[in-house]
Scaffold this active site. Structure first.
Site, PDB file in Angstrom:
ATOM      1  N   GLU A  11      43.270  34.302  13.828  1.00 32.82           N
ATOM      2  CA  GLU A  11      44.554  33.710  14.206  1.00 32.82           C
ATOM      3  C   GLU A  11      45.746  34.518  13.678  1.00 32.82           C
ATOM      4  O   GLU A  11      46.879  34.236  14.048  1.00 32.82           O
ATOM      5  CB  GLU A  11      44.632  32.264  13.687  1.00 32.82           C
ATOM      6  CG  GLU A  11      43.577  31.360  14.329  1.00 32.82           C
ATOM      7  CD  GLU A  11      43.403  30.024  13.618  1.00 32.82           C
ATOM      8  OE1 GLU A  11      43.106  29.032  14.306  1.00 32.82           O
ATOM      9  OE2 GLU A  11      43.557  29.966  12.386  1.00 32.82           O
ATOM     10  N   GLY A  77      40.859  21.169  18.578  1.00 31.21           N
ATOM     11  CA  GLY A  77      40.025  20.430  19.519  1.00 31.21           C
ATOM     12  C   GLY A  77      40.903  19.451  20.287  1.00 31.21           C
ATOM     13  O   GLY A  77      41.865  18.907  19.737  1.00 31.21           O
ATOM     14  N   MET A 172      42.706  21.265  11.217  1.00 26.66           N
ATOM     15  CA  MET A 172      42.408  21.041   9.802  1.00 26.66           C
ATOM     16  C   MET A 172      43.530  21.441   8.847  1.00 26.66           C
ATOM     17  O   MET A 172      43.303  21.485   7.641  1.00 26.66           O
ATOM     18  CB  MET A 172      41.110  21.777   9.437  1.00 26.66           C
ATOM     19  CG  MET A 172      39.925  21.295  10.256  1.00 26.66           C
ATOM     20  SD  MET A 172      38.387  22.214   9.980  1.00 26.66           S
ATOM     21  CE  MET A 172      38.016  21.795   8.307  1.00 26.66           C
ATOM     22  N   GLU A 173      44.715  21.767   9.370  1.00 23.19           N
ATOM     23  CA  GLU A 173      45.765  22.264   8.462  1.00 23.19           C
ATOM     24  C   GLU A 173      47.166  21.691   8.657  1.00 23.19           C
ATOM     25  O   GLU A 173      47.884  21.487   7.673  1.00 23.19           O
ATOM     26  CB  GLU A 173      45.888  23.814   8.563  1.00 23.19           C
ATOM     27  CG  GLU A 173      44.698  24.575   8.067  1.00 23.19           C
ATOM     28  CD  GLU A 173      43.599  24.702   9.124  1.00 23.19           C
ATOM     29  OE1 GLU A 173      43.919  24.563  10.335  1.00 23.19           O
ATOM     30  OE2 GLU A 173      42.426  24.906   8.759  1.00 23.19           O
ATOM     31  N   ASP A 196      38.162  23.687  22.084  1.00 24.75           N
ATOM     32  CA  ASP A 196      36.922  22.911  22.273  1.00 24.75           C
ATOM     33  C   ASP A 196      37.260  21.451  22.548  1.00 24.75           C
ATOM     34  O   ASP A 196      38.391  21.012  22.356  1.00 24.75           O
ATOM     35  CB  ASP A 196      36.016  23.021  21.039  1.00 24.75           C
ATOM     36  CG  ASP A 196      36.712  22.553  19.775  1.00 24.75           C
ATOM     37  OD1 ASP A 196      37.391  23.370  19.143  1.00 24.75           O
ATOM     38  OD2 ASP A 196      36.615  21.361  19.453  1.00 24.75           O
TER      39      ASP A 196
HETATM   40  N1  ADE Z   1      39.824  23.527  15.195  1.00 23.76           N
HETATM   41  C1  ADE Z   1      39.395  23.850  16.432  1.00 23.76           C
HETATM   42  N2  ADE Z   1      38.637  22.874  16.948  1.00 23.76           N
HETATM   43  C2  ADE Z   1      38.561  21.908  15.995  1.00 23.76           C
HETATM   44  C3  ADE Z   1      37.897  20.653  15.916  1.00 23.76           C
HETATM   45  N3  ADE Z   1      37.153  20.210  16.925  1.00 23.76           N
HETATM   46  N4  ADE Z   1      38.036  19.926  14.793  1.00 23.76           N
HETATM   47  C4  ADE Z   1      38.777  20.397  13.759  1.00 23.76           C
HETATM   48  N5  ADE Z   1      39.424  21.576  13.770  1.00 23.76           N
HETATM   49  C5  ADE Z   1      39.319  22.324  14.885  1.00 23.76           C
END
Ligand code: ADE
Length: 232
Positions: A11, A77, A172-173, A196
């Site tokens: 990234e 996600g 996550m951040e 995703d």
């Molecule tokens: N970053 C990318 N996809 C994610 C997901 N499904 N959960 C948490 N962080 C992510």
């Protein structure tokens, strides 16, 4: 000075490549690269995954480099039927889906002491992101982005986060970066490209999608960097 934080090298690598007049400092095992990016003074940090590293990187960046704003770029996600792989989530606020002191009577997600669930992104930066994405003809949705120390890959958890917090994407951040930006009074934006479905369905293709999504996010952040401070 524009601050840019992302979790993973995929990234930030192309940001480092695009920078000139670079100086690198490693603090708490995180690289902070300072230099010129698209004509602007910038500092870019690869913090590592999760809210703890993200919070530490944000505070170090603020203390050491005094950025006027912090942009968080990366992948996420999807939690929204409107967002598919390759689409863009522009956070107008962030939160932490795994913050839970509800056993003590608090609202779920609430961060005690500052007593709020949601941390607002800077409206001028949100509009700049919307404009940048629209100019490229890319599909974006503006809304709440939810962070937690968990890679979400389970339909039930996905639906719970979306339903409980009205969130459109999970990662996550950014919730941590938003919280630290808030307590320091530093403007902040998170922009994430969907990699995703967050339901465990696309693990085979995840690596390829993640690289393409990370590159797209970098491309938006670079265009924004060039325009920051020049809005009419
Ligand atoms: N970053 C990318 N996809 C994610 C997901 N499904 N959960 C948490 N962080 C992510």
């Amino acid at each position: 000075m524009i601050g840019i934080i992302a979790a993973m090298p995929k990234e930030t690598d192309s940001l480092y490549e695009a920078m000139t007049e670079k100086t690198r400092e490693t603090i708490a095992r995180m690289d902070f690269v300072r230099g010129k990016l698209d004509g602007k003074d910038a500092v870019v940090c690869t913090c590592g995954p999760g809210k703890v590293f993200a919070a530490a990187a944000t505070q170090i960046m603020i203390d050491r480099f005094a950025p006027s704003c912090i942009l968080n770029t990366g992948i996420a996600g999807t939690l929204s039927p409107e967002l598919h792989i390759g689409d863009i989530a522009i956070a107008d606020r962030v939160m932490q889906h795994d913050m839970d002191t509800s056993a003590l009577g608090d609202e779920i997600g609430m961060v005690s002491r500052v007593n709020r669930v949601y941390f607002d992104c800077d409206e001028t930066l949100v509009r700049l992101a919307e404009k940048t994405v629209a100019e490229e003809g890319w599909h974006a949705v503006r809304g709440t982005v939810a962070s937690g120390d968990q890679f979400v890959s389970d339909r039930k958890r996905k639906e719970w986060i979306a339903g409980t917090f009205g969130a459109i994407a999970c990662e996550m951040e950014s919730g941590a970066i938003g919280q630290i930006g808030f307590v320091n009074g530093v403007k902040f934006l998170a922009l994430r490209v969907i990699s995703d479905e967050a339901d465990g369905s696309a693990t085979d293709n995840y690596a390829a999608f993640a690289v393409a999504a990370a590159e797209k996010s970098v491309s938006v952040v670079r265009r924004m960097t060039a325009m920051i401070g020049e809005e009419k």
